[in-house]
Design a protein around this motif. Structure first.
Motif, PDB file in Angstrom:
ATOM      1  N   LEU A 266      86.814  42.655 108.387  1.00  0.00           N
ATOM      2  CA  LEU A 266      86.640  41.395 109.104  1.00  0.00           C
ATOM      3  C   LEU A 266      87.050  41.500 110.559  1.00  0.00           C
ATOM      4  O   LEU A 266      86.646  40.699 111.386  1.00  0.00           O
ATOM      5  CB  LEU A 266      87.454  40.287 108.421  1.00  0.00           C
ATOM      6  CG  LEU A 266      86.960  39.872 107.034  1.00  0.00           C
ATOM      7  CD1 LEU A 266      87.914  38.854 106.436  1.00  0.00           C
ATOM      8  CD2 LEU A 266      85.560  39.291 107.106  1.00  0.00           C
ATOM      9  N   SER A 267      87.893  42.492 110.867  1.00  0.00           N
ATOM     10  CA  SER A 267      88.355  42.646 112.245  1.00  0.00           C
ATOM     11  C   SER A 267      87.440  43.555 113.061  1.00  0.00           C
ATOM     12  O   SER A 267      87.647  43.727 114.255  1.00  0.00           O
ATOM     13  CB  SER A 267      89.786  43.215 112.259  1.00  0.00           C
ATOM     14  OG  SER A 267      89.812  44.505 111.662  1.00  0.00           O
ATOM     15  N   MET A 268      86.448  44.143 112.432  1.00  0.00           N
ATOM     16  CA  MET A 268      85.532  45.031 113.139  1.00  0.00           C
ATOM     17  C   MET A 268      84.492  44.208 113.883  1.00  0.00           C
ATOM     18  O   MET A 268      83.837  43.341 113.315  1.00  0.00           O
ATOM     19  CB  MET A 268      84.823  45.965 112.153  1.00  0.00           C
ATOM     20  CG  MET A 268      85.765  46.896 111.409  1.00  0.00           C
ATOM     21  SD  MET A 268      84.861  47.959 110.245  1.00  0.00           S
ATOM     22  CE  MET A 268      86.205  48.875 109.505  1.00  0.00           C
ATOM     23  N   GLU A 269      84.360  44.477 115.145  1.00  0.00           N
ATOM     24  CA  GLU A 269      83.367  43.770 115.946  1.00  0.00           C
ATOM     25  C   GLU A 269      82.559  44.766 116.768  1.00  0.00           C
ATOM     26  O   GLU A 269      83.119  45.693 117.343  1.00  0.00           O
ATOM     27  CB  GLU A 269      84.044  42.768 116.886  1.00  0.00           C
ATOM     28  CG  GLU A 269      84.760  41.636 116.185  1.00  0.00           C
ATOM     29  CD  GLU A 269      85.271  40.605 117.172  1.00  0.00           C
ATOM     30  OE1 GLU A 269      84.835  40.650 118.341  1.00  0.00           O
ATOM     31  OE2 GLU A 269      86.094  39.780 116.775  1.00  0.00           O
ATOM     32  N   PRO A 270      81.243  44.587 116.847  1.00  0.00           N
ATOM     33  CA  PRO A 270      80.434  45.445 117.724  1.00  0.00           C
ATOM     34  C   PRO A 270      80.671  45.080 119.171  1.00  0.00           C
ATOM     35  O   PRO A 270      81.080  43.973 119.490  1.00  0.00           O
ATOM     36  CB  PRO A 270      78.995  45.107 117.293  1.00  0.00           C
ATOM     37  CG  PRO A 270      79.095  43.701 116.779  1.00  0.00           C
ATOM     38  CD  PRO A 270      80.449  43.591 116.134  1.00  0.00           C
TER      39      PRO A 270
ATOM     40  N   ASP B 261      73.881  49.277 106.562  1.00  0.00           N
ATOM     41  CA  ASP B 261      74.786  49.647 105.480  1.00  0.00           C
ATOM     42  C   ASP B 261      75.808  48.530 105.292  1.00  0.00           C
ATOM     43  O   ASP B 261      75.792  47.512 105.989  1.00  0.00           O
ATOM     44  CB  ASP B 261      75.466  50.981 105.780  1.00  0.00           C
ATOM     45  CG  ASP B 261      76.267  50.960 107.083  1.00  0.00           C
ATOM     46  OD1 ASP B 261      76.599  49.857 107.571  1.00  0.00           O
ATOM     47  OD2 ASP B 261      76.577  52.042 107.603  1.00  0.00           O
ATOM     48  N   GLU B 262      76.762  48.716 104.344  1.00  0.00           N
ATOM     49  CA  GLU B 262      77.695  47.636 104.020  1.00  0.00           C
ATOM     50  C   GLU B 262      78.521  47.235 105.230  1.00  0.00           C
ATOM     51  O   GLU B 262      78.677  46.055 105.537  1.00  0.00           O
ATOM     52  CB  GLU B 262      78.623  48.053 102.873  1.00  0.00           C
ATOM     53  CG  GLU B 262      79.569  46.922 102.446  1.00  0.00           C
ATOM     54  CD  GLU B 262      80.399  47.317 101.239  1.00  0.00           C
ATOM     55  OE1 GLU B 262      81.159  46.465 100.757  1.00  0.00           O
ATOM     56  OE2 GLU B 262      80.293  48.474 100.782  1.00  0.00           O
TER      57      GLU B 262
ATOM     58  N   VAL C 183      78.563  43.543 107.363  1.00  0.00           N
ATOM     59  CA  VAL C 183      79.752  42.730 107.652  1.00  0.00           C
ATOM     60  C   VAL C 183      79.885  42.497 109.150  1.00  0.00           C
ATOM     61  O   VAL C 183      80.049  41.362 109.622  1.00  0.00           O
ATOM     62  CB  VAL C 183      81.028  43.412 107.109  1.00  0.00           C
ATOM     63  CG1 VAL C 183      82.270  42.649 107.576  1.00  0.00           C
ATOM     64  CG2 VAL C 183      80.994  43.476 105.595  1.00  0.00           C
ATOM     65  N   VAL C 184      79.818  43.570 109.914  1.00  0.00           N
ATOM     66  CA  VAL C 184      80.053  43.488 111.348  1.00  0.00           C
ATOM     67  C   VAL C 184      78.986  42.639 112.031  1.00  0.00           C
ATOM     68  O   VAL C 184      79.285  41.769 112.855  1.00  0.00           O
ATOM     69  CB  VAL C 184      80.104  44.894 111.969  1.00  0.00           C
ATOM     70  CG1 VAL C 184      80.128  44.805 113.489  1.00  0.00           C
ATOM     71  CG2 VAL C 184      81.325  45.654 111.467  1.00  0.00           C
ATOM     72  N   HIS C 185      77.736  42.850 111.674  1.00  0.00           N
ATOM     73  CA  HIS C 185      76.676  42.150 112.381  1.00  0.00           C
ATOM     74  C   HIS C 185      76.463  40.741 111.847  1.00  0.00           C
ATOM     75  O   HIS C 185      75.998  39.867 112.575  1.00  0.00           O
ATOM     76  CB  HIS C 185      75.390  42.970 112.344  1.00  0.00           C
ATOM     77  CG  HIS C 185      75.477  44.184 113.206  1.00  0.00           C
ATOM     78  ND1 HIS C 185      75.900  45.403 112.721  1.00  0.00           N
ATOM     79  CD2 HIS C 185      75.284  44.347 114.537  1.00  0.00           C
ATOM     80  CE1 HIS C 185      75.928  46.274 113.709  1.00  0.00           C
ATOM     81  NE2 HIS C 185      75.565  45.663 114.822  1.00  0.00           N
ATOM     82  N   LEU C 186      76.798  40.507 110.597  1.00  0.00           N
ATOM     83  CA  LEU C 186      76.770  39.136 110.106  1.00  0.00           C
ATOM     84  C   LEU C 186      77.842  38.317 110.818  1.00  0.00           C
ATOM     85  O   LEU C 186      77.617  37.166 111.195  1.00  0.00           O
ATOM     86  CB  LEU C 186      77.001  39.111 108.597  1.00  0.00           C
ATOM     87  CG  LEU C 186      76.871  37.759 107.906  1.00  0.00           C
ATOM     88  CD1 LEU C 186      75.552  37.096 108.252  1.00  0.00           C
ATOM     89  CD2 LEU C 186      76.980  37.927 106.394  1.00  0.00           C
TER      90      LEU C 186
ATOM     91  N   ALA D 154      81.951  37.410 101.148  1.00  0.00           N
ATOM     92  CA  ALA D 154      81.795  38.200  99.927  1.00  0.00           C
ATOM     93  C   ALA D 154      81.743  39.692 100.230  1.00  0.00           C
ATOM     94  O   ALA D 154      82.355  40.504  99.523  1.00  0.00           O
ATOM     95  CB  ALA D 154      80.525  37.765  99.196  1.00  0.00           C
ATOM     96  N   LEU D 155      81.045  40.059 101.292  1.00  0.00           N
ATOM     97  CA  LEU D 155      80.927  41.476 101.637  1.00  0.00           C
ATOM     98  C   LEU D 155      82.277  42.078 101.990  1.00  0.00           C
ATOM     99  O   LEU D 155      82.530  43.253 101.728  1.00  0.00           O
ATOM    100  CB  LEU D 155      79.973  41.640 102.831  1.00  0.00           C
ATOM    101  CG  LEU D 155      78.475  41.479 102.522  1.00  0.00           C
ATOM    102  CD1 LEU D 155      77.686  41.369 103.810  1.00  0.00           C
ATOM    103  CD2 LEU D 155      77.982  42.657 101.684  1.00  0.00           C
ATOM    104  N   ALA D 156      83.151  41.281 102.597  1.00  0.00           N
ATOM    105  CA  ALA D 156      84.441  41.800 103.056  1.00  0.00           C
ATOM    106  C   ALA D 156      85.568  41.544 102.062  1.00  0.00           C
ATOM    107  O   ALA D 156      86.721  41.856 102.353  1.00  0.00           O
ATOM    108  CB  ALA D 156      84.801  41.171 104.393  1.00  0.00           C
TER     109      ALA D 156
END
Length: 469
Positions: free
Chosen positions: A26-30, A66-67, A71-74, A17-19
């Motif tokens: 969705l392609s962003m990763e820490p 933040d938003e 997304v990234v950490h979820l 839902a966030l993305a």
């Protein structure tokens, strides 16, 4: 009470839902080694209670991000859970009612060189097996674990497929008209020219000589006398045998004493004793023309004005998945491996077997080159990453009909097979990353030898033995 895996749904749905408005997120990763929150997630979910700890972590941290951070950490939480469960042996977890979900790594995932599949919105948990079974279908026996000690010590899994040349033909008898113009038939016995079930005893001797761990025989090729001889041969000289799919025959059903089933026993070999683990009963009976069986059955069919003959068995068996230290095994008897939607009491037999097991053994009695067993094995390998071991009755196989073959879902280094000059080398489903498309011929055996041996190395014994080594 929510199940273990259903608890992941809120996290997964929140991530999607966030993305939704910005799929690029969705392609962003820490960076898992530098991002403090990612390191915190990874450390938090180690050991038992991983899902509970992940949910707790998200409840604590969600308001601080933040938003983009959410997304990234979820995604990092979900991916960490995927890797956590995907790195464990296949195991059942509670489902709804009598259902269980299977999670964990498949046996070929132990190969270190295999690249990790990406975590995507289309396939959010790529390293989890997602089989769903009834509790009765998951056959967990201590004897099976004990039986596989030799395979772990040997450092390889050796599977022997014996099509029993010199045995048969199977004698059939007509039963009654089972459906309008269809006459029923069943097996009576297997012709034994030697009088001592020599082909079965020779197969066991061959398997023992080559250190086979899993030995499989064809459909309708091992009758009651053959089973007795097979058990005697195994217990006389068990060698490295761990698991035996002892062929199938028409016998009294385990589910209904008044009915007949096409049943294949599965034995674990523990300290030289063949211990019954379960019996797999065929779901889809074969139907053919009367000329296919000939003799008295053809005459009876003509007398009854029947244009077809059908295997007269109680249909509607159930899948059996037997976990072992080298992956879970299942058995599909002949036509059950071809029919999508062959429903037993708990659902589609074929789909369940291929989605829940690491190894599927197919005992068969098939005289048609157009039966497409090979195509089904490749399809299942491509989509469900399951190994297939097919063994046909030698006496029904004309030119162009497979007697025995096997298929792995991807290339394994150090793999060997025998006979080396009997039809080529390993076949791997096309379209998979990392495969050599030039190697596309299956391993099969001609009817005169009727035996195929495949040896698959176990490169990470720590994983297979639960870290015991």
């Amino acid at each position: 009470m929510p199940t273990v895996l259903s608890q992941l749904d809120p996290l997964l749905n929140a991530w999607r839902a966030l993305a939704e408005d910005d799929p690029t997120m969705l392609s962003m990763e820490p960076d898992p080694d530098r991002d403090e929150l990612s390191v915190e997630v990874r450390e938090r979910i180690q050991g038992k209670g991983a899902v509970t700890e992940a949910l707790a972590w998200w409840a604590e941290r969600e308001g601080d991000l933040d938003e983009r951070g959410r997304v990234v950490h979820l995604q990092a939480v979900l991916h960490a859970l995927d890797i956590h469960f995907g790195g464990q042996p296949l195991q059942p977890v509670d489902g709804e009612g009598e259902r269980i979900r299977l999670v964990g790594q498949r046996w070929w995932g132990a190969v270190a060189s295999r690249p990790r599949r990406p975590f995507t919105i289309q396939e959010p948990f790529p390293h989890l097996a997602r089989g769903v079974l009834h509790r009765e279908e998951w056959v967990e026996e201590r004897a099976v674990t004990e039986a596989f000690g030799s395979a772990l010590l040997d450092g390889a899994l050796r599977v022997g497929l014996c099509a029993l040349p010199g045995s048969g033909p199977t004698a059939f008898e007509a039963t009654e008209v089972v459906d309008l113009d269809t006459l029923g038939f069943r097996g009576m016995s297997v012709d034994d020219p030697s009088g001592e079930c020599a082909p079965l005893r020779e197969a066991v001797a061959w398997a023992v000589e080559r250190g086979v761990h899993v030995l499989a025989f064809p459909e309708l090729a091992v009758d009651e006398a053959g089973r007795t001889a097979l058990r005697d041969a195994i217990e006389s000289t068990p060698g490295s045998l761990c698991l035996v799919v002892a062929g199938s025959f028409h016998v009294a059903s385990e589910r209904d004493a008044d009915a007949v089933a096409n049943g294949s026993p599965v034995w674990a070999v523990v300290e030289g004793v063949a211990v019954p683990v379960c019996t797999v009963e065929k779901t889809e009976p074969i139907t053919t023309g009367p000329a296919g069986l000939g003799g008295d059955i053809q005459q009876r069919a003509e007398a009854e004005s029947c244009t077809a003959v059908r295997e007269h068995i109680q249909p509607g068996g159930r899948v059996r998945v037997v976990p072992t230290p080298v992956g879970a095994f299942s058995v599909l008897i002949c036509k059950d491996a071809l029919v999508l939607g062959a429903d037993g009491p708990f659902g589609d037999i074929r789909t369940k077997a291929y989605r829940s097991a690491d190894h599927v053994v197919i005992p068969s009695m098939n005289g048609s080159a157009a039966a497409w067993f090979w195509g089904q094995a490749e399809e299942s390998g491509r989509h469900h990453e399951t190994a297939t071991y097919y063994v046909n009755a030698a006496w029904v196989a004309d030119d162009g009909v497979d007697v025995a073959f096997w298929s792995l879902p991807y290339r394994v280094g150090g793999l060997t097979t025998e006979p080396e000059d009997a039809g080529g080398h390993a076949r791997f489903p096309s379209g998979h990353e990392g495969r050599d498309e030039a190697e596309t011929s299956r391993v099969s055996a001609p009817p005169d030898s009727g035996r195929v041996l495949v040896e698959v190395p176990l490169p990470t014994l720590d994983w297979f033995s639960g870290g015991a080594r």
